[in-house]
Scaffold this motif. Structure first.
Motif, short mmCIF file in Angstrom:
data_model
loop_
_atom_site.label_atom_id
_atom_site.label_comp_id
_atom_site.label_asym_id
_atom_site.label_seq_id
_atom_site.Cartn_x
_atom_site.Cartn_y
_atom_site.Cartn_z
N GLU A 94 17.33 20.14 27.61
CA GLU A 94 16.37 20.58 28.62
C GLU A 94 15.82 21.99 28.35
OE1 GLU A 94 19.20 17.66 30.66
OE2 GLU A 94 19.36 19.33 29.24
N ALA A 95 16.70 22.92 27.99
CA ALA A 95 16.26 24.30 27.77
C ALA A 95 15.27 24.38 26.61
CB ALA A 95 17.46 25.20 27.51
N GLY A 96 15.51 23.62 25.56
CA GLY A 96 14.61 23.63 24.42
C GLY A 96 13.25 23.08 24.77
N TYR A 97 13.22 21.99 25.52
CA TYR A 97 11.94 21.40 25.92
C TYR A 97 11.17 22.34 26.84
CZ TYR A 97 11.73 16.79 23.87
OH TYR A 97 11.58 15.75 22.99
N GLU A 98 11.89 23.02 27.71
CA GLU A 98 11.23 23.96 28.61
C GLU A 98 10.50 25.04 27.82
OE1 GLU A 98 12.69 27.32 31.81
OE2 GLU A 98 13.78 25.41 31.75
N VAL A 99 11.18 25.63 26.85
CA VAL A 99 10.58 26.68 26.03
C VAL A 99 9.42 26.13 25.20
CG1 VAL A 99 10.99 28.26 24.11
CG2 VAL A 99 12.68 28.07 25.94
N LEU A 106 13.27 11.37 23.98
CA LEU A 106 12.42 11.59 25.16
C LEU A 106 13.21 11.19 26.40
CD1 LEU A 106 8.96 10.20 23.96
CD2 LEU A 106 9.56 12.59 24.37
N ARG A 107 13.82 12.17 27.02
CA ARG A 107 14.65 11.90 28.19
C ARG A 107 14.01 12.50 29.43
NH1 ARG A 107 18.82 13.73 24.42
NH2 ARG A 107 19.91 11.92 23.54
N LYS A 108 14.10 11.78 30.51
CA LYS A 108 13.43 12.19 31.75
C LYS A 108 13.89 13.58 32.20
CE LYS A 108 12.32 9.03 34.60
NZ LYS A 108 12.28 7.94 35.61
N SER A 109 15.15 13.91 31.99
CA SER A 109 15.67 15.21 32.42
C SER A 109 14.90 16.35 31.75
CB SER A 109 17.16 15.33 32.10
OG SER A 109 17.38 15.25 30.69
N CYS A 110 14.44 16.14 30.52
CA CYS A 110 13.72 17.19 29.79
C CYS A 110 12.33 17.39 30.38
CB CYS A 110 13.64 16.84 28.31
SG CYS A 110 15.25 16.83 27.49
N TRP A 111 11.66 16.28 30.72
CA TRP A 111 10.35 16.42 31.35
C TRP A 111 10.48 17.12 32.70
CZ3 TRP A 111 5.37 16.30 30.20
CH2 TRP A 111 4.46 16.32 31.27
N LEU A 112 11.47 16.75 33.49
CA LEU A 112 11.65 17.35 34.81
C LEU A 112 11.98 18.83 34.70
CD1 LEU A 112 13.61 14.50 36.65
CD2 LEU A 112 11.16 15.00 36.69
N ALA A 113 12.71 19.23 33.66
CA ALA A 113 13.00 20.65 33.45
C ALA A 113 11.71 21.41 33.17
CB ALA A 113 13.99 20.82 32.30
N PHE A 114 10.84 20.81 32.37
CA PHE A 114 9.54 21.42 32.08
C PHE A 114 8.70 21.55 33.35
CE2 PHE A 114 5.05 20.11 31.01
CZ PHE A 114 4.61 21.38 30.67
N VAL A 168 7.07 24.91 35.02
CA VAL A 168 5.65 25.09 35.36
C VAL A 168 5.51 25.51 36.81
CG1 VAL A 168 3.43 23.91 35.60
CG2 VAL A 168 4.85 23.47 33.60
N GLU A 169 6.32 24.92 37.68
CA GLU A 169 6.31 25.28 39.10
C GLU A 169 6.69 26.74 39.29
OE1 GLU A 169 5.60 24.91 42.99
OE2 GLU A 169 5.42 23.18 41.64
N LYS A 170 7.70 27.17 38.56
CA LYS A 170 8.18 28.55 38.68
C LYS A 170 7.16 29.54 38.13
CE LYS A 170 12.04 31.55 37.33
NZ LYS A 170 13.35 31.62 36.61
N GLN A 171 6.56 29.22 36.99
CA GLN A 171 5.68 30.18 36.33
C GLN A 171 4.25 30.17 36.86
OE1 GLN A 171 6.47 30.66 32.22
NE2 GLN A 171 4.41 31.31 31.66
#
Length: 257
Positions: free
Chosen positions: A111-116, A213-221, A225-228
């Motif tokens: 998740e952290a990698g996908y977010e970045v 492609l895991r749903k948790s990674c998309w949701l982390a992204f 986006v919501e935060k930033q």
């Protein structure tokens, strides 16, 4: 006949190390979507498009404009085809894509990698996103196609669905469906990812999470986006500079004939 959603999700969650036959279910690949039919399309690179493919693009699909999200090197290796009646648009990103750091993909499901990685993509391709949304705002009668590969078009597909009012689950599921669409070139994409990260092999820590492609990674992204930016709408009005009236028009044109 459309394939049931549960079956599509199950197939999309197939381990990236395993092969499966996607061709048999393509005619029934109809994901849940509030987007109006036959207006917005996404695909992989078009460099290998045949004459029959070009005819389908302009005839059956009625595409009037193609947006290329690839890098200069990718375009040099596989130039966009010239298609009568189709306008090609490419806007160079503000900086080259960074090489993914596999260490950021090790924990959890990556998740952290996908977010970045995905936050960088929406930033450096901002001018491309803006041009495409201007097309949606100003040319609702001209179907368009966006292409590059799995991640850039996947992100933009998620943005369009979110603006059209799709549920968070529907957006995440649509993103995961790229696992099905890319199956014919799965081996090539794995090798591309290995070279792009300088991984010594597919068993290097973090690599498996990166190429899945895991749903948790998309949701982390989405949370990032919501935060930033305050969400996708905040990104469109804040980062891309569209007005509230523009946003309302874009939403209408995405969902209404």
């Amino acid at each position: 006949m459309a394939t049931p959603k549960a079956d599509l999700v199950k197939l999309a969650e197939t381990d990236v190390k395993k092969r499966f036959s996607a061709r048999a279910i393509w005619p029934g690949l109809v994901p849940e979507s509030p987007l109006r039919a036959n207006y917005a399309f996404r695909s992989g690179a078009l460099g290998g498009l045949t004459d029959s493919g070009k005819a389908a693009l302009t005839g059956k699909l009625g595409v009037k404009r193609v947006f290329d999200l690839r890098s200069p090197d990718e375009r040099t290796r596989m130039p966009d085809p010239v298609i009568d009646g189709v306008e090609n648009t490419w806007i160079q990103s503000t900086s080259p894509d960074s090489k993914p750091d596999l260490n950021t993909f090790v924990a959890g499901e990556g998740e952290a990698g996908y977010e970045v990685m995905y936050l960088e993509v929406i930033e450096i391709y901002a001018e491309s996103w803006k041009a495409i949304l201007e097309h949606v705002r100003d040319r609702p009668r001209d179907p368009f196609l966006v292409h590059s590969g799995r991640d850039r078009t996947g992100i933009f597909g998620g943005l369009l669905l979110a603006l059209a009012g799709a549920s968070e689950d529907a957006v995440a599921t649509d993103w995961q469906l790229s696992r099905i669409g890319t199956e014919p070139v799965r081996a090539m994409l794995l090798e591309f990812a290995r070279k792009g990260t300088d991984a010594y092999g597919e068993d290097q820590p973090g690599f498996y999470n990166l190429v899945s492609l895991r749903k948790s990674c998309w949701l982390a992204f989405v949370k990032a986006v919501e935060k930033q930016y305050g969400g996708f709408e905040g990104f469109v009005t804040g980062k891309l500079g569209f007005s509230q009236d523009d946003l309302a028009t874009i939403k209408k044109n995405l969902t209404s004939p």
